[in-house]
Write a protein that holds these residues in place. Structure first.
Motif, PDB file in Angstrom:
ATOM      1  N   VAL A  72      35.100  49.407  34.952  1.00 19.96           N
ATOM      2  CA  VAL A  72      36.472  49.345  34.441  1.00 19.96           C
ATOM      3  C   VAL A  72      37.441  49.971  35.433  1.00 19.96           C
ATOM      4  O   VAL A  72      38.487  49.386  35.762  1.00 19.96           O
ATOM      5  CB  VAL A  72      36.557  50.051  33.074  1.00 19.96           C
ATOM      6  CG1 VAL A  72      38.012  50.205  32.635  1.00 19.96           C
ATOM      7  CG2 VAL A  72      35.776  49.263  32.028  1.00 19.96           C
ATOM      8  N   THR A  73      37.115  51.176  35.914  1.00 20.47           N
ATOM      9  CA  THR A  73      38.025  51.844  36.854  1.00 20.47           C
ATOM     10  C   THR A  73      38.120  51.089  38.175  1.00 20.47           C
ATOM     11  O   THR A  73      39.178  51.091  38.816  1.00 20.47           O
ATOM     12  CB  THR A  73      37.564  53.284  37.112  1.00 20.47           C
ATOM     13  OG1 THR A  73      36.183  53.276  37.546  1.00 20.47           O
ATOM     14  CG2 THR A  73      37.688  54.123  35.852  1.00 20.47           C
ATOM     15  N   ARG A  74      37.039  50.436  38.577  1.00 22.70           N
ATOM     16  CA  ARG A  74      37.086  49.630  39.803  1.00 22.70           C
ATOM     17  C   ARG A  74      38.008  48.429  39.621  1.00 22.70           C
ATOM     18  O   ARG A  74      38.814  48.100  40.510  1.00 22.70           O
ATOM     19  CB  ARG A  74      35.686  49.168  40.169  1.00 22.70           C
ATOM     20  CG  ARG A  74      35.614  48.359  41.459  1.00 22.70           C
ATOM     21  CD  ARG A  74      34.182  47.953  41.734  1.00 22.70           C
ATOM     22  NE  ARG A  74      33.637  47.167  40.627  1.00 22.70           N
ATOM     23  CZ  ARG A  74      32.341  46.982  40.423  1.00 22.70           C
ATOM     24  NH1 ARG A  74      31.452  47.550  41.235  1.00 22.70           N
ATOM     25  NH2 ARG A  74      31.921  46.258  39.408  1.00 22.70           N
ATOM     26  N   ASP A  75      37.941  47.771  38.444  1.00 14.60           N
ATOM     27  CA  ASP A  75      38.835  46.648  38.181  1.00 14.60           C
ATOM     28  C   ASP A  75      40.289  47.109  38.095  1.00 14.60           C
ATOM     29  O   ASP A  75      41.201  46.418  38.569  1.00 14.60           O
ATOM     30  CB  ASP A  75      38.425  45.951  36.888  1.00 14.60           C
ATOM     31  CG  ASP A  75      37.070  45.277  37.004  1.00 14.60           C
ATOM     32  OD1 ASP A  75      36.607  45.068  38.149  1.00 14.60           O
ATOM     33  OD2 ASP A  75      36.459  44.993  35.951  1.00 14.60           O
ATOM     34  N   VAL A  76      40.495  48.261  37.492  1.00 16.48           N
ATOM     35  CA  VAL A  76      41.858  48.790  37.392  1.00 16.48           C
ATOM     36  C   VAL A  76      42.385  49.128  38.781  1.00 16.48           C
ATOM     37  O   VAL A  76      43.559  48.893  39.101  1.00 16.48           O
ATOM     38  CB  VAL A  76      41.896  50.021  36.471  1.00 16.48           C
ATOM     39  CG1 VAL A  76      43.248  50.731  36.559  1.00 16.48           C
ATOM     40  CG2 VAL A  76      41.617  49.602  35.032  1.00 16.48           C
TER      41      VAL A  76
END
Length: 468
Positions: A183-187
């Motif tokens: 999730v944080t990588r996509d964000v």
């Protein structure tokens, strides 16, 4: 006036064309990806694969707490053998020697002084002692020891159930943290894209430098969140290794686990199931039984005991010295083989209230054991209720979190398009991206909270440790 309106409209038209051109070049990057599910994330090359069952079996096989509990059972069994040993004949090899005015007795003891010296009396042999009866004291102590051994065996199951729970929770924590890394990588990718768009619009003098600075700050924050998520993943793997009883800082390729929603069973039957199965409660009941047998053993002290003794030996002793005709002393001595048997009975008449105190202590221990059992039963009921309600809460949160993620993705897409068209500010886009991060995090928390709730409920009802 009309000329100024025309110039302004021309500038807006040119800006709109630039935005549309930049939007077409980044259309593939701006296309929203489907909602992530519980999946695997890349781990270091060569990392071993670890399934759910393998993790649990590894913890059960090598966790030191379980090994210590097994040694506790062996120690309790050894105590029981020591207590039961008095029911067998106690055979001892004996060797007694006396000098001066003492002599050896038939039980191989040494007597008091004699009227005249007895020289060099030596008596080797064997002695057999046998407890005929102590009126149930030893029998009740054996039963108490057997109950304590049974309680120690339940302690092994208690530790085993706790290890299984810890492994399951740690495994799920790793999966959840892997999800958060995704999730944080996509964000982070989304924030970088927003920054690139803001930079492109700034260079074309459509947006101000403030938008670019704000987008850069948000991208830096997203990068910090991504770094923290990666470090938290390593910490989660360390916790998983500790739960399995390992010391190596190893990362694994984990098995995919998806929450399978099912209707919750009625709560009342779970209470009865837990009270019937939880090993710590069963072990506490064994300790109550041990306390009852210890109380009976204390009462048996009032009746004393009857014992038998048997002995056999071969004695050498010196005779009175005789002087021969040449004036030399002659003391050839004598020897004799012998045996004997008998019994003795002891009955306490007054012990300074020692027996009464032992009975009072046994009664107090019995009361403590019963009260402890009630406390454990209350704790079990509370654990079942908490686990049940936590699972129910997580189940209800999943549907809400899924809807929130869908709305957050739609809002981010709309905010990006409005920003490109000059109808929204950079703050609207970053706020929408932050909302999506919060929604994705909430969905991961709900999904893995539901799985963790299942594990906690299985532990609370005592149904999980029997599978491994």
């Amino acid at each position: 006036m009309n000329r100024s309106h025309g110039i302004r409209n021309s500038i807006l038209a040119i800006g709109l064309l630039i935005c549309l051109w930049s939007g077409t070049t980044t259309l593939a990057a701006d296309t929203p990806s489907p909602a992530p599910t519980v999946t695997q994330t890349p781990v270091p090359p060569g990392s071993p694969r670890l399934t759910w069952d393998e993790a649990i079996k590894s913890g059960v096989a090598q966790h030191p707490l379980i090994q210590a509990a097994h040694h506790g059972v062996l120690g309790s069994e050894a105590v029981g053998k020591q207590i039961a040993s008095v029911n067998y004949p106690q055979v001892s090899g004996m060797l007694s020697n006396s000098l001066g005015n003492t002599r050896v007795l038939s039980n191989f003891g040494i007597s008091g002084s004699l009227p005249k010296p007895t020289n060099y009396m030596t008596d080797p042999g064997a002695r057999v002692d046998l407890l005929i009866t102590d009126f149930g004291r030893t029998a009740h102590k054996i039963l108490a020891s057997q109950s304590l051994t049974a309680s120690a065996e339940k302690q092994v199951l208690t530790v085993k159930a706790l290890v299984i729970l810890n492994v399951e929770q740690a495994y799920l924590a790793c999966l959840k943290q892997q999800r958060l890394v995704t999730v944080t990588r996509d964000v982070l990718a989304e924030r970088r894209l927003i920054r690139e768009q803001a930079e492109s619009l700034f260079h074309h003098q459509v947006r101000s430098k403030l938008d670019l600075d704000f987008a850069s700050v948000e991208a830096a924050k997203a990068e910090l969140d991504f770094i923290k998520a990666q470090n938290d993943l390593q910490a989660a793997f360390a916790a998983l290794n500790q739960a399995m009883g390992r010391q190596e800082p190893v990362q694994y390729v984990l098995e995919e686990v998806r929450p399978s929603l099912s209707s919750a069973p009625p709560l009342e039957p779970l209470f009865k199931e837990a009270l019937d199965r939880r090993p710590e409660l069963l072990g506490s009941k064994d300790r109550v039984q041990a306390a009852e047998e210890a109380l009976k053993a204390a009462h048996a002290l009032n009746y004393g005991s009857i014992s038998a003794i048997g002995a056999a030996g071969y004695a050498w002793w010196a005779r009175q010295e005789v002087v021969n005709a040449k004036g030399n002393p002659n003391n050839p001595g004598a020897q004799l083989g012998w045996w004997g048997a008998g019994f003795s009975s002891t009955t306490p008449l007054f012990t300074g209230f020692r027996i009464e105190a032992e009975v009072e202590q046994a009664e107090a221990n019995k009361g403590i054991a019963r009260a402890t059992t009630r406390v454990i039963a209350n704790d079990v009921v509370l654990e079942v209720a908490k686990a049940y309600l936590n699972r129910l809460t997580a189940e209800q949160q999943i549907a809400v979190a899924q809807d929130r993620v869908a709305h957050a993705r739609e809002a981010l897409t709309l905010a990006r398009e409005r920003y490109k068209a000059g109808l929204a500010s950079i703050l609207d886009v970053t706020t929408a991206a932050a909302d999506l991060l919060t929604a994705e995090t909430g969905l991961a928390e709900a999904q893995y909270g539901y799985l963790a709730g299942n594990s906690a409920l299985a532990y609370a009802t005592g149904v999980e440790y029997g599978k491994y």
